[in-house]
Write a protein that holds these residues in place. Structure first.
Motif, short mmCIF file in Angstrom:
data_model
loop_
_atom_site.label_atom_id
_atom_site.label_comp_id
_atom_site.label_asym_id
_atom_site.label_seq_id
_atom_site.Cartn_x
_atom_site.Cartn_y
_atom_site.Cartn_z
N LYS A 122 -1.41 -6.69 6.67
CA LYS A 122 -2.86 -6.85 6.59
C LYS A 122 -3.18 -8.17 5.92
O LYS A 122 -2.41 -8.65 5.08
CB LYS A 122 -3.48 -5.71 5.78
CG LYS A 122 -3.44 -4.39 6.49
CD LYS A 122 -4.10 -3.36 5.65
CE LYS A 122 -4.09 -2.02 6.34
NZ LYS A 122 -4.66 -1.00 5.46
N GLN A 178 -0.07 -6.33 2.18
CA GLN A 178 -1.19 -7.22 2.37
C GLN A 178 -0.77 -8.62 1.93
O GLN A 178 -0.09 -8.80 0.93
CB GLN A 178 -2.36 -6.73 1.54
CG GLN A 178 -3.69 -7.08 2.16
CD GLN A 178 -4.80 -6.30 1.52
OE1 GLN A 178 -4.92 -6.30 0.31
NE2 GLN A 178 -5.62 -5.65 2.32
N THR A 187 -10.66 -7.29 7.26
CA THR A 187 -9.21 -7.17 7.14
C THR A 187 -8.59 -7.25 8.52
O THR A 187 -8.94 -6.47 9.41
CB THR A 187 -8.82 -5.83 6.49
OG1 THR A 187 -9.59 -5.68 5.31
CG2 THR A 187 -7.35 -5.82 6.16
N GLU A 216 0.85 -1.19 0.00
CA GLU A 216 0.00 0.00 0.00
C GLU A 216 0.88 1.23 0.00
O GLU A 216 1.94 1.25 0.63
CB GLU A 216 -0.91 0.00 1.24
CG GLU A 216 -2.13 -0.85 1.06
CD GLU A 216 -3.01 -0.85 2.30
OE1 GLU A 216 -3.00 0.16 3.02
OE2 GLU A 216 -3.70 -1.85 2.51
N LYS A 253 -6.61 -10.11 4.19
CA LYS A 253 -8.00 -9.98 3.80
C LYS A 253 -8.71 -11.30 4.10
O LYS A 253 -8.23 -12.36 3.71
CB LYS A 253 -8.07 -9.67 2.30
CG LYS A 253 -9.28 -8.93 1.88
CD LYS A 253 -9.03 -8.38 0.48
CE LYS A 253 -10.29 -8.31 -0.32
NZ LYS A 253 -10.04 -7.84 -1.68
#
Lengths: 371, 152, 380, 158
Positions: free
Chosen positions: B83, B29, B66, B20, B85
């Motif tokens: 992170k 992520q 998340t 990100e 998902k």
């Protein structure tokens, strides 16, 4: 109970400490498995004062949600508010005037002293000495009076706002703080006479509730509890915010890792806070106490995280913004929650009396754990 | 290590991670399946040594959940955000309670508030909610409680 | 034959002159009453009446002591804690404990489900009875003693150890885990501290050569033991004070009711008057052990004399003996209260360490020293 | 040496206890250190700081006029829904309709004294009062109407 004792082969006794118990200072519920006087297991049950502050904040605007955070760790309400204000300022990139910064730091440190004063009294009370509690309140009341005069409230001030502070300092503020400093210096040696030096107290505290530096980090213990084990964890030093990088103060470290070390860290931290207050009280710059901000605050889309050092440890504020006037998700990483998770590890194998000593030095504030 | 150096090193280690941009700390992520190995690597790698999990939480994005892990290294003083998902109907992720013990409590809180199932967690029970809580997970966005929730 | 309850002993005349100077004595009053009752109803009924009078006196003293000691404790605590203390009921709050008593009397006495009802209700009365029995051999003033036992000291140490039974009974019968833990702690504590209390009392017995409290008081006519007995008696006094503080379950040894650990310990489940009886028994026990301490070490009702200062001694003699006794006792009570509001509580293992590793060896060696001193006649 | 350590232990312990006892005896004998305030008795002399946040009030002048325009800024600023502004339309002498407050309802039982409404108010119509004895026997008495009956908006306040 007779049957219950007979049934457990080892003679274990399961005791509910709390939610209404003098040692838990609130509605903490600990389920303790005892073998005689020896603790085999401590299991915290939380939620008795859970108000779902994180969920509430999702429907409050960035100006409004700050007041709720005073109700988390009510003993360092200023610092909680400060963390939220900092997070919003970080998102909106508001430049805070110097005067506001100094006022904030002053208030933070006064709050820290007040919080530690109360902790000191409550700690001694946990161990059976009642008198220090009232003596601690004498100094604490002075700070509360100062707060009342400037912020309008004694405990839940809601004084920090995004961009500065809500009102300017009261004209009497400097005089009152100086009076407090004199009082504090006159009385602080009594703390050592009554409690620290006491042989019973030392025996109750030394070697009790030991936690190693590795465990401190692994359990996420922060604040004075971590510094008692020699883990440098003062956010004011490591990730300075406001004007802490320009101030002269030491991070208090003890290496013993037991309750007495944590006790000493807190006592000496009060001295450091006094040092900060002394540096600032005569050097409050002139200027605005609040930056010019829009009436409606809107954080840009993104995630913002701030860490501050409260009286109990590291408070993290994690705001997820969708670009609206209210946070999409807000998370308070409260110091008490992580500190409590280490309690079982600390007291296992100790006596029942050690539980209150360890719990006292962790300085748990239950609304801070439950949020 | 600065954020850029950290990012370069982490990219080399975890090529599948999606990064990100514009965040304070390096944020990437991963998929829930690889989280267990990634966490182990972050904790044990001598150049990274992320030994302090200072925040672990979950965000409900209405379409998915998340998990957000804030990690810090007490040696090198660098921070990252990881992170993962999760599927909203059946959220599952490996626990990290064995790596960072503070995660035990954080994960119990996330478990009851978001219903995320932590595989391999030593003691996954309700922590804050009362025993015998039934119904939805309170921190999810679609949670409704007509009695106790007041909309102003 | 009936034992005389109000006994008038022929006082040993160690110094004939002093005996004449001591002006005020209960002996005349009690003698007159005894004489009058004997003339009126005969010897048997006179003894019965005397018993009744003694009983009423003890109960009255009990109630009075409870009231006085509670208000005293609260005032001492308040002043140490920079507070004002009770100041609403009566002049300067002096009737506060009376109001509390009324409140406790009208409160509902609850017996929890699952408790052993018989033992649960019996326990507070045992605590009271023990405290009442202990009143018997105490000399409250010159010639004012209910029962001058020739083994008074032995009687006191024997009876006072019954009090642990009431605590154990309360703890077990309450069907409460806190109570049980508190009672077990208390059992271990009282049994251990009995030893050093006994040994330090023995020091005085060795010096006096008598177990009778009257003889012990008489032996202090030319000076209290704490001044006559050099350092060993001072050590014995200190051990005695520590041991009796522990025996009466007062802070810093209040592990049986340690509120930050066990909420209220053995009396967690008690309420109303039953709780009040425990409360009263605790205070009366404090009074009794302090009275014994005053009798053994500080000369009981004997006035304070300094060597050959005739004039000074004369003045001291004019102060009534009961005032001397109560003054000394209340000084010791104040000491114990002062401890309570200053010190933190010990842990159970430290409590036993203190007894078995420190107090017991010290008081044993001390007893040896006192014995040597007594044999060689080194005391004044 | 074991014996000297033992004796040192005992004397050190006694000394530490003595220090504490000395300190408490000092307070026992020095009654001027007592800090108790006897609250209901000192009510006459009790002065609260002028910033103390007790409850929200709306000051009226002697002509029974207030400064509230009914802009609902306070209602929007309030995090708890404490304030409810009920507006009406007055007819001005020129015959125009003008918005004014009918009632400014204030729920003291919901108020957390956060001061946000006072800060938000553009015309300084409301302020915090220094009262703190809020107990009443009935919860409905805590719902207050801040503007006095028959009050009007002050001249020149927009």
């Amino acid at each position: 109970m007779f049957e219950e004792v007979a049934k457990t082969a080892e003679g274990d006794l399961v005791i509910n400490v709390g939610p209404q118990h003098p040692a838990t200072h609130g509605v903490l519920h600990l389920l303790i498995t005892l073998n005689g006087e020896t603790i085999k297991k401590v299991e915290p049950h939380l939620g008795y004062i859970h108000r779902s502050i994180e969920k509430m904040c999702e429907s409050l605007t960035y100006r409004q949600f700050i007041y709720v955070t005073s109700r988390m760790d009510y003993l360092s309400a200023h610092i909680n508010n400060h963390a939220c204000a900092l997070c919003v300022e970080k998102g909106m990139q508001i430049e805070v005037p110097d005067r506001a910064k100094v006022i904030r730091v002053l208030m933070d440190e006064l709050t820290r002293i007040a919080s530690h004063e109360l902790w000191w009294g409550a700690m001694a009370m946990d161990l059976g000495a009642f008198t220090p509690f009232f003596h601690a309140f004498r100094e604490r009341e002075t700070i509360n009076d100062i707060m009342e005069e400037t912020c309008g409230a004694r405990l839940t001030m809601n004084y920090m706002v995004p961009g500065g502070v809500m009102q300017d300092l009261h004209p009497d503020f400097q005089r009152r703080v100086k009076e407090f400093l004199v009082l504090y210096k006159r009385k602080i040696h009594e703390y050592d006479e009554m409690v620290t030096g006491n042989i019973i107290f030392q025996n109750r505290m030394k070697g009790v509730g030991y936690i190693s530096p590795e465990d401190v980090i692994s359990y996420g213990v922060t604040g004075p509890a971590a510094r008692g084990s020699g883990v440098s964890s003062d956010i004011r030093k490591l990730y300075p915010y406001e004007i802490y990088d320009k101030l002269q103060f030491d991070e208090v470290l003890e290496t013993a890792g037991d309750s007495f070390a944590r006790y000493l860290v807190r006592l000496r931290e009060m001295d450091q806070s006094i040092r900060i207050v002394e540096q600032l009280i005569d050097n409050i710059p002139e200027g605005d106490f609040q930056a010019k901000t829009k009436a409606v605050l809107k954080l840009p889309k993104g995630e913002f995280y701030t860490r501050v050092e409260t009286a109990r440890g590291e408070l993290g504020v994690y705001i997820v913004s969708e670009g609206g006037t209210t946070p999409y998700r807000i998370k308070f990483r409260s110091p008490g929650f992580s500190n409590l998770s280490a309690l079982d590890h600390m007291v296992r194998g100790g006596k029942l009396g050690d539980l209150v000593a360890s719990m006292g030095t962790l300085d748990l504030v239950i609304p801070d754990i439950d949020r | 290590m600065t954020n850029e150096e950290l990012k370069i090193q982490l990219t080399a280690l975890f090529p599948t991670a999606t990064w990100e941009e514009g965040t304070e700390w390096p944020t990437f992520q991963i998929t829930p399946a690889e989280w267990s190995t990634v966490a182990n690597e972050l904790r044990t790698n001598d150049a990274l040594k992320f030994d302090y999990l200072f925040c672990e939480t979950c965000v409900d994005w209405k379409t998915h959940l998340t998990m957000v892990y804030h990690l810090s290294s007490t040696n090198f003083r660098h921070n990252i955000v990881v992170k993962a998902k999760l599927d909203r109907t059946k959220p599952e992720i490996a626990t990290v309670a064995g790596i960072w013990r503070t995660a035990e409590f954080f994960e119990r809180e996330v478990y009851e508030m978001y219903g995320v199932n932590f595989l391999g967690h030593p003691d996954l029970r309700l922590l804050i909610l009362p025993d015998g809580w039934e119904g939805k997970n309170p921190m999810r966005k679609d949670f409704e409680d007509p009695i106790n929730m007041i909309k102003l | 034959m009936y034992e005389r309850i109000i006994t008038v002993l022929p006082v040993k005349k160690i110094k004939e002159k002093k005996q004449n100077i001591t002006v005020w004595s209960f002996a005349d009053i009690s003698k007159t009453i005894d004489q009058w009752l004997n003339d009126w109803v005969g010897a048997t009924w006179a003894t019965v009446f005397e018993m009744v009078i003694a009983g009423v006196c003890v109960i009255g003293l009990f109630a009075l002591l409870g009231l006085v000691l509670v208000i005293m404790e609260r005032k001492v605590a308040a002043w140490i804690q920079i507070r004002l203390g009770p100041n609403r009921v009566g002049p300067k709050g002096m009737l506060q404990s009376l109001a509390d008593t009324v409140k406790l009397l009208v409160k509902e006495g609850m017996t929890p489900d699952g408790a052993d009802k018989f033992l649960f209700n019996l326990a507070p009365f045992i605590a009271m009875i023990v405290a009442m029995l202990l009143m018997a051999p105490i000399a409250f003033a010159k010639d004012f003693q209910m029962w001058d036992l020739n083994v008074g000291v032995l009687y006191i140490s024997a009876v006072s150890s019954i009090s642990v039974i009431s605590i154990l009974m309360a703890g077990w019968a309450s069907n409460n885990k806190y109570s049980l833990l508190g009672a077990m702690r208390s059992g271990a504590q009282i049994v251990s501290y009995e030893l050093s209390a006994g040994l330090s009392v023995l020091a005085i017995v060795v010096l006096t050569g008598s177990l009778s409290l009257t003889d012990i008081i008489q032996s202090q006519q030319n000076g209290w033991w704490i001044f006559k007995g050099h350092i060993p008696v001072i050590i014995a006094f200190i051990t005695f004070i520590i041991a009796v503080t522990a025996e009466t379950n007062r802070a810093p040894f209040d592990l049986a009711e340690a509120e930050s650990e066990l909420t209220a310990g053995f009396h967690t489940e008690y309420s109303g008057m039953k709780f009040a009886l425990f409360f009263l028994a605790e205070y009366v026990n404090v009074f009794i052990v302090c009275a014994i301490g005053a009798t053994l070490f500080l000369g009981g009702w004997m006035p304070f004399h300094i060597g050959s200062w005739e004039g000074f001694n004369h003045v001291m003699d004019y102060i009534p003996s009961s005032i001397w006794f109560f003054g000394k006792t209340f000084f010791l009570i104040f000491l114990i209260m002062w401890f309570r509001w200053t010190f933190p509580r010990l842990r159970i293992d430290q409590l036993l360490n203190l007894e078995w590793k420190y107090l017991l060896p010290i008081s044993m060696i001390n007893l040896l020293l006192v014995t040597v001193m007594a044999i060689m006649g080194w005391h004044f | 040496m074991f014996i000297t350590d033992y004796i040192k232990d005992v004397f050190g312990a006694m000394k530490s206890l003595g220090t504490g006892l000395k300190r408490t005896l000092y307070y026992f004998t020095h009654h001027k250190e007592i800090i108790t305030q006897q609250y209901p008795d000192n009510r006459a002399t009790l002065v609260l700081p002028d910033r103390f946040k007790g409850e929200v009030v709306m000051p009226h002048d002697e002509k029974n006029e207030h400064r509230c325009t009914g802009c609902t800024a306070c209602e929007l600023a309030c995090p708890n829904g404490t304030i409810k502004v009920v507006t009406k339309f007055d007819i001005t002498p020129e015959g125009k309709k003008k918005k004014a407050i009918d009632k400014l309802v204030y729920h003291l039982e919901l108020c957390t004294m956060c001061n946000l409404c006072i800060v938000a108010c553009p015309s300084d119509a409301i302020k915090m009062a220094q009262t703190f004895e809020h107990s009443v026997f009935d919860r409905s008495q805590l719902t207050k109407v801040l503007n006095k009956p028959g009050s009007k908006i002050m001249e020149g306040v927009e």
